[in-house]
Design a protein around this motif. Structure first.
Motif, PDB file in Angstrom:
ATOM      1  N   GLY A 149       0.790  -1.221   0.000  1.00 26.22           N
ATOM      2  CA  GLY A 149       0.000   0.000   0.000  1.00 26.22           C
ATOM      3  C   GLY A 149       0.821   1.269   0.000  1.00 26.22           C
ATOM      4  N   GLU A 150       2.114   1.168   0.283  1.00 27.30           N
ATOM      5  CA  GLU A 150       2.973   2.356   0.265  1.00 27.30           C
ATOM      6  C   GLU A 150       3.364   2.716  -1.168  1.00 27.30           C
ATOM      7  N   THR A 151       3.864   3.943  -1.347  1.00 25.65           N
ATOM      8  CA  THR A 151       4.307   4.420  -2.654  1.00 25.65           C
ATOM      9  C   THR A 151       5.827   4.406  -2.721  1.00 25.65           C
ATOM     10  N   ILE A 152       6.339   3.747  -3.759  1.00 25.15           N
ATOM     11  CA  ILE A 152       7.777   3.673  -4.017  1.00 25.15           C
ATOM     12  C   ILE A 152       8.071   4.474  -5.280  1.00 25.15           C
ATOM     13  N   VAL A 153       9.091   5.322  -5.232  1.00 26.30           N
ATOM     14  CA  VAL A 153       9.590   6.017  -6.422  1.00 26.30           C
ATOM     15  C   VAL A 153      10.980   5.472  -6.728  1.00 26.30           C
ATOM     16  N   VAL A 154      11.237   5.206  -8.005  1.00 26.82           N
ATOM     17  CA  VAL A 154      12.503   4.626  -8.448  1.00 26.82           C
ATOM     18  C   VAL A 154      13.071   5.481  -9.571  1.00 26.82           C
ATOM     19  N   SER A 155      14.284   6.000  -9.414  1.00 31.13           N
ATOM     20  CA  SER A 155      14.945   6.702 -10.515  1.00 31.13           C
ATOM     21  C   SER A 155      15.739   5.709 -11.355  1.00 31.13           C
ATOM     22  N   ALA A 156      16.096   6.130 -12.583  1.00 31.93           N
ATOM     23  CA  ALA A 156      16.714   5.213 -13.553  1.00 31.93           C
ATOM     24  C   ALA A 156      15.878   3.945 -13.656  1.00 31.93           C
ATOM     25  N   ALA A 157      14.566   4.131 -13.801  1.00 30.07           N
ATOM     26  CA  ALA A 157      13.625   3.023 -13.709  1.00 30.07           C
ATOM     27  C   ALA A 157      13.737   2.037 -14.861  1.00 30.07           C
ATOM     28  N   ALA A 158      14.309   2.457 -15.986  1.00 32.49           N
ATOM     29  CA  ALA A 158      14.477   1.538 -17.111  1.00 32.49           C
ATOM     30  C   ALA A 158      15.838   0.862 -17.091  1.00 32.49           C
ATOM     31  N   GLY A 159      16.628   1.135 -16.066  1.00 36.46           N
ATOM     32  CA  GLY A 159      17.964   0.585 -15.977  1.00 36.46           C
ATOM     33  C   GLY A 159      18.008  -0.797 -15.376  1.00 36.46           C
TER      34      GLY A 159
ATOM     35  N   ALA B 179       1.924  14.716  -8.987  1.00 36.53           N
ATOM     36  CA  ALA B 179       0.648  14.200  -9.499  1.00 36.53           C
ATOM     37  C   ALA B 179       0.638  12.670  -9.524  1.00 36.53           C
ATOM     38  N   ALA B 180       1.787  12.075  -9.799  1.00 35.22           N
ATOM     39  CA  ALA B 180       1.874  10.612  -9.862  1.00 35.22           C
ATOM     40  C   ALA B 180       1.894   9.981  -8.469  1.00 35.22           C
ATOM     41  N   CYS B 181       2.168  10.792  -7.454  1.00 37.15           N
ATOM     42  CA  CYS B 181       2.251  10.295  -6.068  1.00 37.15           C
ATOM     43  C   CYS B 181       1.284  11.092  -5.192  1.00 37.15           C
ATOM     44  N   PRO B 182      -0.028  10.940  -5.403  1.00 35.13           N
ATOM     45  CA  PRO B 182      -0.990  11.760  -4.665  1.00 35.13           C
ATOM     46  C   PRO B 182      -0.941  11.557  -3.157  1.00 35.13           C
ATOM     47  N   ASP B 183      -0.439  10.433  -2.697  1.00 30.36           N
ATOM     48  CA  ASP B 183      -0.328  10.161  -1.268  1.00 30.36           C
ATOM     49  C   ASP B 183       1.100  10.353  -0.762  1.00 30.36           C
TER      50      ASP B 183
END
Length: 334
Positions: A143-153, A206-210
């Protein structure tokens, strides 16, 4: 019999270029007592290769004239140790070369996995880095939100897929609309923000409203600074790499430290994959289950030919890879 190897001709002062490498021919080495002769099959290409040229890190600095270090999958050709036999497949700290010798106790015998490239990607450095960093450092909850940089790597793609398997909302950051589409359509992320389109603050918010509970950072710099502003209280920042800083003489860091960490009570922790080697078997079992169930798709970016290793690394630093990049030096054993 000659042995090709690529050395560092000169240390770069700015962006890495082909002029910083040199192909050399030398006699093929012969193993001494307790050593093995290895034939290189696949070499891992990682942003860390560039950071080693900037000075000592978790390993000694690379100097001009040194063979370029790498992590490689190899076949034992000749053994002067009872630990290993010809035909064994091993992982080794190696260099960019056709053949190397290594002390037998310093290489790791590997299980039979087909294709062998999976031992460098999902079951190797990339997959284990994603697993250990996300679970042991990020500690996400469903239920938590994870953000990942270099996501296509090589690492970011597995982080996001593991996050989805754990029941989290996963948002990637990648460069260009094609990579962002790949991250959402192929890897199954919930959203992906294109950092090349300009300021990412509004689209990321906007992609991480929570808000953001876990940020898995592979790039550092401005993207790290922006994401920190969107973290929830008690959020966790997993510091895996800083690829945006490796190829420049003027590195930058987030300007909102330490204030944002104090106000939001964030935990920010760096790691390298070897820190969690004691849990590698657990990681492999979990990754195998997720691959078998289709929750993880394996993406590999294989460049053929030892001579193309410099271009493979230079391209990786500019973001032209999709998935785990490696160089094929020799064929898999038949």
């Amino acid at each position: 019999m000659t042995n090709r190897q690529i050395t560092v001709a000169a240390l770069p002062q700015g962006a890495l270029g082909p002029e910083h490498f040199e192909m050399q021919d030398a006699p093929r080495p012969e193993p001494k007592d307790g050593e093995v002769l290895l034939r290189t099959i696949l070499m891992s290409i990682d942003a860390a290769n560039r950071s080693w040229m900037q000075g000592a890190t978790y390993r000694d600095a690379v100097k001009a004239g040194d063979p370029m270090p790498t992590y490689a999958i190899c076949e034992v050709i000749n053994s002067r140790s009872p630990r290993l036999s010809p035909g064994d497949i091993v992982a080794a700290e190696s260099v960019w070369a056709d053949h190397v010798t290594r002390p037998a106790h310093k290489v790791q015998k590997l299980p039979k996995v087909q294709p062998l490239s999976h031992l460098l990607s999902v079951y190797g450095i990339a997959g284990k880095t994603a697993f250990h960093g996300l679970l042991s450092v990020g500690q996400p909850l469903a239920g938590e939100t994870i953000v990942v940089s270099a996501a296509a790597g090589s690492v970011g793609g597995y982080v996001g897929q593991i996050g989805k398997a754990l029941g989290c909302r996963v948002v990637g950051i990648a460069g260009g609309p094609e990579k962002c589409a790949y991250v959402t359509d192929e890897l199954g992320f919930d959203a992906c923000v294109d950092y090349r389109a300009g300021n990412i603050f509004k689209p990321l918010r906007a992609a991480c409203p929570d808000g953001v509970d876990v940020y898995f950072d592979n790039v550092g710099g401005d993207i790290l600074e922006t994401t920190l502003a969107l973290m929830n209280e008690r959020g966790r920042v997993v510091c895996c790499g800083a690829i945006s800083q490796y190829d420049t003489t003027t590195p930058t860091g987030p300007r909102n430290l330490p204030g944002v960490i104090v106000v939001k009570r964030l935990r920010m922790e760096g790691f390298i994959v070897m820190d969690f080697a004691h849990n590698d078997a657990k990681a492999t079992r979990a990754l195998q289950r997720w691959v078998a169930s289709g929750q993880i798709k394996v993406t590999e970016d294989i460049v053929d030919g030892l001579e193309n290793a410099p271009a493979a690394l230079i391209g990786l630093l500019s973001g032209d890879n999709r998935g785990k990049r490696m160089v094929r030096v020799g064929a898999d054993p038949t």
